[in-house]
Design an enzyme around this catalytic site. Structure first.
Site, PDB file in Angstrom:
ATOM      1  N   GLY A 187       0.815  -1.211   0.000  1.00  0.00           N
ATOM      2  CA  GLY A 187       0.000   0.000   0.000  1.00  0.00           C
ATOM      3  C   GLY A 187       0.846   1.257   0.000  1.00  0.00           C
ATOM      4  O   GLY A 187       1.366   1.682  -1.029  1.00  0.00           O
ATOM      5  N   CYS A 188       1.014   1.835   1.168  1.00  0.00           N
ATOM      6  CA  CYS A 188       1.692   3.126   1.279  1.00  0.00           C
ATOM      7  C   CYS A 188       3.163   3.071   0.887  1.00  0.00           C
ATOM      8  O   CYS A 188       3.673   4.012   0.298  1.00  0.00           O
ATOM      9  CB  CYS A 188       1.518   3.676   2.684  1.00  0.00           C
ATOM     10  SG  CYS A 188      -0.205   4.056   3.065  1.00  0.00           S
ATOM     11  N   VAL A 189       3.855   1.990   1.206  1.00  0.00           N
ATOM     12  CA  VAL A 189       5.269   1.899   0.837  1.00  0.00           C
ATOM     13  C   VAL A 189       5.390   1.893  -0.685  1.00  0.00           C
ATOM     14  O   VAL A 189       6.149   2.667  -1.274  1.00  0.00           O
ATOM     15  CB  VAL A 189       5.935   0.656   1.456  1.00  0.00           C
ATOM     16  CG1 VAL A 189       7.343   0.463   0.922  1.00  0.00           C
ATOM     17  CG2 VAL A 189       5.958   0.760   2.971  1.00  0.00           C
TER      18      VAL A 189
END
Length: 101
Positions: free
Chosen positions: A94-96
Site C-alpha cells: 500500500g503506502c510503501v
C-alpha cells in the site's frame, strides 16, 4: 531506523491523518471508510512507540497512500540534499509501494 539515526541521516515519518469533520474525504477513504477515523488525536493514527520520532525528525501528515502526493516531503528532502532513500513501512503493498512509485 537506529542505523539511520547513528549515521545522522535525515529521517521522516508518515501518519495518515484526516480532518476531524471528514472535510478532506477522498477516494482512498471512500474505498476504505474506516480511514476517516484516523484523525489527529486517534490512537490508531499515531506512530507506534517503537518507531517514535526523535527530536528533529520530520512527521508528514497525509490522507492518501503516497508520502509525496500533496505533502511537503519532496521539498524537505531536497532542502537536505537527499539523493537516495531507504523506504520502510508496515504495509508494503500500500503506502510503501505508492510512495516509492
Amino acid at each position: 531506523l537506529a542505523t539511520a539515526r547513528e549515521q545522522g541521516w535525515p529521517v521522516a515519518h508518515t501518519r495518515i491523518v484526516y480532518a476531524d469533520d471528514g472535510a478532506d474525504n477522498n477516494i482512498f477513504s471512500i474505498k476504505v471508510p474506516g480511514m476517516l477515523g484516523l484523525i489527529e488525536d486517534a490512537h490508531n493514527s499515531h506512530i507506534v512507540p517503537e518507531l517514535a520520532p526523535a527530536p528533529g525528525e520530520f512527521i508528514v501528515r497525509k490522507n492518501v497512500p503516497s508520502a509525496f502526493f500533496g505533502t511537503p516531503l519532496a521539498a524537505w528532502l531536497t532542502q537536505r540534499g537527499v539523493q537516495t532513500l531507504l523506504v520502510a513501512g508496515a504495509v508494503t503493498s500500500g503506502c510503501v509501494r505508492s510512495s516509492v512509485v
